[in-house]
Structure formats: C-alpha cells, structure tokens
Design an enzyme around this catalytic site. Structure first.
Site, mmCIF file in Angstrom:
data_model
loop_
_atom_site.group_PDB
_atom_site.id
_atom_site.type_symbol
_atom_site.label_atom_id
_atom_site.label_comp_id
_atom_site.label_asym_id
_atom_site.label_seq_id
_atom_site.Cartn_x
_atom_site.Cartn_y
_atom_site.Cartn_z
ATOM 1 N N SER A 173 0.834 -1.206 0.000
ATOM 2 C CA SER A 173 0.000 0.000 0.000
ATOM 3 C C SER A 173 0.868 1.256 0.000
ATOM 4 O O SER A 173 0.590 2.220 -0.715
ATOM 5 C CB SER A 173 -0.928 0.004 1.211
ATOM 6 O OG SER A 173 -1.867 -1.042 1.134
ATOM 7 N N GLU A 174 1.921 1.258 0.833
ATOM 8 C CA GLU A 174 2.869 2.375 0.844
ATOM 9 C C GLU A 174 4.254 1.893 1.199
ATOM 10 O O GLU A 174 4.420 0.881 1.898
ATOM 11 C CB GLU A 174 2.451 3.469 1.850
ATOM 12 C CG GLU A 174 1.326 4.359 1.395
ATOM 13 C CD GLU A 174 0.053 4.130 2.173
ATOM 14 O OE1 GLU A 174 -0.952 4.780 1.851
ATOM 15 O OE2 GLU A 174 0.056 3.287 3.090
ATOM 16 N N THR A 175 5.236 2.636 0.709
ATOM 17 C CA THR A 175 6.636 2.502 1.102
ATOM 18 C C THR A 175 7.079 3.871 1.598
ATOM 19 O O THR A 175 6.769 4.894 0.973
ATOM 20 C CB THR A 175 7.505 2.059 -0.087
ATOM 21 O OG1 THR A 175 7.098 0.749 -0.507
ATOM 22 C CG2 THR A 175 8.977 2.033 0.283
ATOM 23 N N HIS A 191 -0.215 4.919 8.155
ATOM 24 C CA HIS A 191 0.557 3.741 8.554
ATOM 25 C C HIS A 191 2.044 3.885 8.230
ATOM 26 O O HIS A 191 2.890 3.436 9.019
ATOM 27 C CB HIS A 191 -0.096 2.457 8.010
ATOM 28 C CG HIS A 191 0.536 1.776 6.869
ATOM 29 N ND1 HIS A 191 0.306 2.144 5.557
ATOM 30 C CD2 HIS A 191 1.386 0.712 6.821
ATOM 31 C CE1 HIS A 191 0.974 1.339 4.762
ATOM 32 N NE2 HIS A 191 1.643 0.455 5.491
#
Length: 302
Positions: free
Chosen positions: A47-49, A78
């Site tokens: 979803s994200e880095t 997050h």
C-alpha cells in the site's frame, strides 16, 4: 542508483506478524530521486513505502517521503506510524520499555509529532498528532450514486444521522456509512467507481457492526488511482474520521478514544486508535496510533 540501501518490513496497526498493514521502510534515501523512489515502491507493491531522509531541521528525527505503487502522498498514517516506531526502536530502543520517546517527522503535510513506546508484551506502539484539524470538502456523491459505485443498494448506505461526506487529513476520502456488516462485506467497486468519487483518494466504508465489541466501527477502504485496490488499514482516513464522528455523533467536550477495525475482509485484521479532543464543539486535537511489529529486513541492490 546509489550504493545498496537497507530496508525493513513492518506490519502496522497490529500486534502480530502477517496482519495489519505491511510497510517497507527504506533508510538513508537522500540520494534517491523521486522517480527512483516511485520505482522502488512499485517493486515492493505494498500500500505504501516510506523513505527516510535527513531532516531539514536537525532537531527533528527525520524527513519522510511516502509512495504508493502509483503515486506520492503528502501524508499517510501507517507509513508515519511505522517510521516513528522504527526510528525509536533502532535509535533508542532500550528506552522504549521505560519511557515514551518523542519522534518528530517532517512531511509535506507539516511536522508530525509522534510518541513511541513498548508495551509489556514487547510490541512497539506509536502515536502521532495531526498538525491541523481534518478539512471538510464539498461534492460528496449522493446515496444512490455511491451505492451504485460500490455495487450496493441505496438502502445499504447510511445509518442513523450518518450520510456520505468528504473529509481530508492529507488525502481526501469519501466516507460511506454502511447499514450492516453484511453489506460492508458485500461491497465491490463497480465500473463507475472512479467517476462517482472524482479526485478523492478512495472511499472509506464504515459500519457500526463490529467484530470486536470494543471497536467503534468496522471499515474498508477502496483506493482510487493509488495502484492498490483495497487497503488493510488507512491511518489518514481514520484520522479524518474524527470530523465524521464530530458531525454525526455530536460528542461532548473532552477527550474521546475510538477504535477502528479494518482489514478483516482481506484477512489482515487491523486496529487503529483514534483520539480526538473536542472543545466548544470543535476538534482541537486529533491523533492516531497503533502497534507495530517487525517482519524482516534486507538490502536493495544498486
């Protein structure tokens, strides 16, 4: 690309591995271009880095840049929670069991003031306060249009006073109150999904019917143009949910704590803590928090 970079894999908003929202944290990323960061985020395909850089102000802990597989975000919950917990554990880990550790993160949204600690179970917990109250935006789709975009019936949208609205704590989300958990589990994006929600980053669906009786709502988030279909736990949407709760629940002045459960439909149960302070009927403080567990680490080859 620069010499090899170390990365860490974390699960955020959970106290056990392989639940919550997975996150890649890339360290010492100052020499990377935005295009290189985007390529790395696409390679991880989470979803994200989040990328850690030297802060512009040396009194702060780090500067962060956040990427989905398809776009850079000014803020996301997050990655910020995960970055704060990671920095606290790696820099002053021995203090976490005795004291809370302050972590200051620079991001496009502003300065994020975080606190990290380690509970008796040994799992790290981090919490961040928003630099500004969530914004309310115009243009929310009507119940019928939103229901059609989510493959639901109009009667599935709304409960009590709750109605569709758009809020933003960084990215903007359409908030879709859903009458039951059965309808929430049944929701699917329809072909007209993106047209119905416009430029919003996604739709945050929520219902009062929860798995854990201590939770306030059970939620799902369908993303729009971010390179992922559904998110296991969406901190920025949970943060802006404070404005939704304020409008439709009318809480009394004082401090309130809500638990938001998400990710159950994906097999990645997550729990987000939302704290909101209400003064004279308005939000004076909003913070989100969650537990963070380590899953693995490695190096990116040049």
């Amino acid at each position: 690309m620069t010499p090899s970079l170390s990365y860490h894999l974390l699960d955020v908003f959970t106290d056990r591995r392989f639940a919550g929202n997975p996150l890649a944290v890339v360290e010492d990323a100052d020499a990377l271009t935005g295009a290189q960061m985007q390529a790395i985020a696409r390679e991880f395909n989470l979803s994200e880095t989040v990328f850690l850089l030297e802060p512009r102000d040396p009194v702060h802990s780090a500067r962060i840049r956040i990427f989905t597989p398809a776009a850079e975000l000014p803020f996301a919950g997050h990655p910020s929670i995960g970055a704060a917990a990671h920095l606290a554990e790696t820099r002053v880990g021995d203090l976490l069991s005795r004291h809370g550790v302050a972590v200051a993160l620079e991001c496009e949204l502003g300065l994020l003031r975080c606190e990290a600690l380690r509970g008796r179970s040994g799992v790290a917990y981090a919490e961040l306060a928003l630099p500004a109250a969530p914004a309310t935006l115009a243009g929310a789709p009507g119940r019928a249009a939103l229901a059609e975009a989510l493959s639901l019936a109009p009667g599935d949208i709304g409960f009590d006073a709750h109605a569709p609205t758009i809020r933003a704590a960084g990215p903007a989300f359409v908030y879709a109150p859903v009458a039951s958990r059965e309808a929430l589990d049944r929701a699917r994006r329809a072909p007209q999904f993106s047209d119905a929600i416009g430029s919003a980053a996604g739709v945050f669906l929520y219902t009062r019917e929860t798995v854990d009786p201590l939770s306030a709502v059970n939620a799902r988030m369908f993303a729009n143009g971010l390179g992922v279909d559904e998110d296991p736990a969406t901190g920025s949407a949970a943060a802006a949910f404070a404005a939704v709760a304020l409008e439709f629940e009318r809480p009394e002045d004082g401090e309130h704590e809500l638990f938001i459960e998400q990710g159950y439909a994906m097999g990645r149960p997550s729990r987000i803590t939302l704290r909101m302070t209400v003064e004279r009927g308005t939000l004076s403080r909003v913070a989100i928090g969650g537990q963070v567990v380590r899953v693995g680490e490695g190096r990116l080859r040049p």
